[in-house]
Enzyme design. Structure first.
Site, PDB file in Angstrom:
ATOM      1  N   ARG A  79       0.795  -1.223   0.000  1.00 56.46           N
ATOM      2  CA  ARG A  79       0.000   0.000   0.000  1.00 56.46           C
ATOM      3  C   ARG A  79       0.829   1.275   0.000  1.00 56.46           C
ATOM      4  NH1 ARG A  79      -2.771  -3.784   1.471  1.00 56.46           N
ATOM      5  NH2 ARG A  79      -0.829  -4.310   2.473  1.00 56.46           N
ATOM      6  N   THR A  80       1.774   1.371   0.919  1.00 53.99           N
ATOM      7  CA  THR A  80       2.447   2.660   1.097  1.00 53.99           C
ATOM      8  C   THR A  80       3.273   2.998  -0.145  1.00 53.99           C
ATOM      9  OG1 THR A  80       2.538   2.113   3.432  1.00 53.99           O
ATOM     10  CG2 THR A  80       3.829   4.006   2.715  1.00 53.99           C
ATOM     11  N   ARG A  94      10.961   3.965   3.769  1.00 51.02           N
ATOM     12  CA  ARG A  94      10.572   2.998   4.815  1.00 51.02           C
ATOM     13  C   ARG A  94      11.826   2.236   5.237  1.00 51.02           C
ATOM     14  NH1 ARG A  94       5.552  -1.086   4.744  1.00 51.02           N
ATOM     15  NH2 ARG A  94       4.569   0.895   5.275  1.00 51.02           N
ATOM     16  N   HIS A 139       4.292   5.844  11.635  1.00 49.69           N
ATOM     17  CA  HIS A 139       3.889   5.653  10.237  1.00 49.69           C
ATOM     18  C   HIS A 139       2.962   6.824   9.897  1.00 49.69           C
ATOM     19  CE1 HIS A 139       2.875   3.980   6.472  1.00 49.69           C
ATOM     20  NE2 HIS A 139       2.581   2.741   6.814  1.00 49.69           N
ATOM     21  N   LYS A 153      25.673  -3.466   0.169  1.00 46.51           N
ATOM     22  CA  LYS A 153      27.148  -3.404   0.149  1.00 46.51           C
ATOM     23  C   LYS A 153      27.672  -2.627   1.349  1.00 46.51           C
ATOM     24  CE  LYS A 153      26.696  -2.755  -4.802  1.00 46.51           C
ATOM     25  NZ  LYS A 153      26.780  -1.644  -5.762  1.00 46.51           N
TER      26      LYS A 153
HETATM   27  N1   CP Z   1      -0.568  -0.047   5.695  1.00 49.66           N
HETATM   28  C1   CP Z   1       0.675  -0.300   5.226  1.00 49.66           C
HETATM   29  O1   CP Z   1       1.672   0.340   5.631  1.00 49.66           O
HETATM   30  O2   CP Z   1       0.726  -1.293   4.292  1.00 49.66           O
HETATM   31  P1   CP Z   1       2.034  -1.751   3.527  1.00 49.66           P
HETATM   32  O3   CP Z   1       2.969  -2.366   4.545  1.00 49.66           O
HETATM   33  O4   CP Z   1       1.569  -2.710   2.476  1.00 49.66           O
HETATM   34  O5   CP Z   1       2.667  -0.503   2.940  1.00 49.66           O
END
Ligand code: CP
Length: 303
Positions: free
Chosen positions: A51-52, A101, A129, A80
């Protein structure tokens, strides 16, 4: 130049503007289709995501911009031994904005300190998040109608769940909210969160059984027990199916209670719930695209 590390980086007034912009984008997407012509988003994902990462990529593409990046640390020079600080210096030469992320708490913050372009925390370990929180707030605002005066149950992995930590952080700035934390003892909400709620005089309750509090809830925020945060498989297996939301449990809920989930789901919401009009989790994912479009425009100074 602004980054987004934590939902609190934006004031309530700034969030209101961002959500109004997301509403307008949803209403008239054509108006925004070329706002980011010539701009590049880098998605630097050191941890898996559907999703993100893809909603960021969809958001930038829908704004007329382009996307570069990696979806796996193994395919980047991190494998590396390159540091996050060096990587972001390089990404700053190639892109106008970066969504990152990382499994380590604070890694996007380290990147932001060295970056020449805005950095968005797309999830750092069990910490924060913020763009999921923007998505959650926009969903609540749009489907529940208000960000004030409700009882929200947060259920599942409240210890490691960064979406939960971020959402609580953001909701404490609104009025009349009561939190009900529903978790097994091993996955209970960290003390620093309950200490903060006590200090602010915000009501909360901690329970183990979902059924006991279901009739009280205006919103139920389900979460997955996260295999990747456990140190041993045995604990994960013991706890993974602790909560399963079924049609029988939904019968205990208010007729207009919304079910949210940041997704991915494993077993914690039965697929039979998907057709219940109170299931909001797929709509929630759609709101994530509009809100990320609004965020990109805001951080690039194009709003
Ligand atoms: N909600 C969410 O962060 O989903 P993903 O881990 O798929 O990005």
């Amino acid at each position: 130049m602004r980054h987004l590390m934590n939902p609190l980086d934006f004031s309530v007034e700034e969030l209101d503007k961002l959500f109004a912009l997301a509403d307008d984008i949803k209403k008239d997407p054509a108006k925004y289709a070329h706002k980011c012509d010539g701009k590049i988003l880098a998605t630097c994902f050191y941890e898996p995501s559907t999703r993100t990462r893809l909603s960021f990529e969809s958001a930038m593409t829908r704004l007329g911009g382009r996307v570069i990046g990696f979806s796996d640390a193994a395919s980047s020079s991190a494998s590396k031994g390159e540091s996050v600080s060096d990587t972001i210096r390089i990404i700053s030469c190639y892109a106008d904005i970066c969504a990152m992320r990382h499994p380590k708490e604070g890694a996007p913050m380290v990147a932001a300190e060295k970056s020449l372009i805005p950095v968005i925390n797309a999830g750092d370990g069990g910490h924060q998040h913020p763009t999921q929180t923007l998505t959650d707030l926009q969903t609540i605002r749009s489907l529940h109608g208000d960000l004030n005066n409700f009882t929200i149950g947060l259920c599942g992995d409240l210890k490691f769940g960064r979406t939960v930590h971020s959402l609580i952080n953001a909701l404490v700035r609104y009025e009349g909210i009561k939190f009900i934390f529903i978790s097994p003892e091993e996955l209970k909400i960290p003390d620093y969160v309950t200490d903060m709620l006590r200090e602010k005089g915000i009501p909360f309750q901690e329970v183990i059984r979902l059924e006991d509090v279901m009739p009280e809830l205006d919103l139920l925020y389900m979460t997955r027990v996260q295999k990747e945060r456990f140190f041993n498989e045995e604990d994960y297996v013991r706890l993974k199916d602790f909560y399963v939301l079924t049609p029988e449990k939904m019968e205990l809920a208010k007729p207009d209670m919304l079910v949210l989930h940041p997704l991915p789901r494993v077993n914690e919401i039965s697929v039979e719930i998907d057709d219940d009009p109170r299931a909001a989790y797929f709509k929630q994912a759609q709101f994530g695209v509009y809100v990320r479009m609004a965020l990109i425009l805001t951080l690039l100074g194009l709003a």
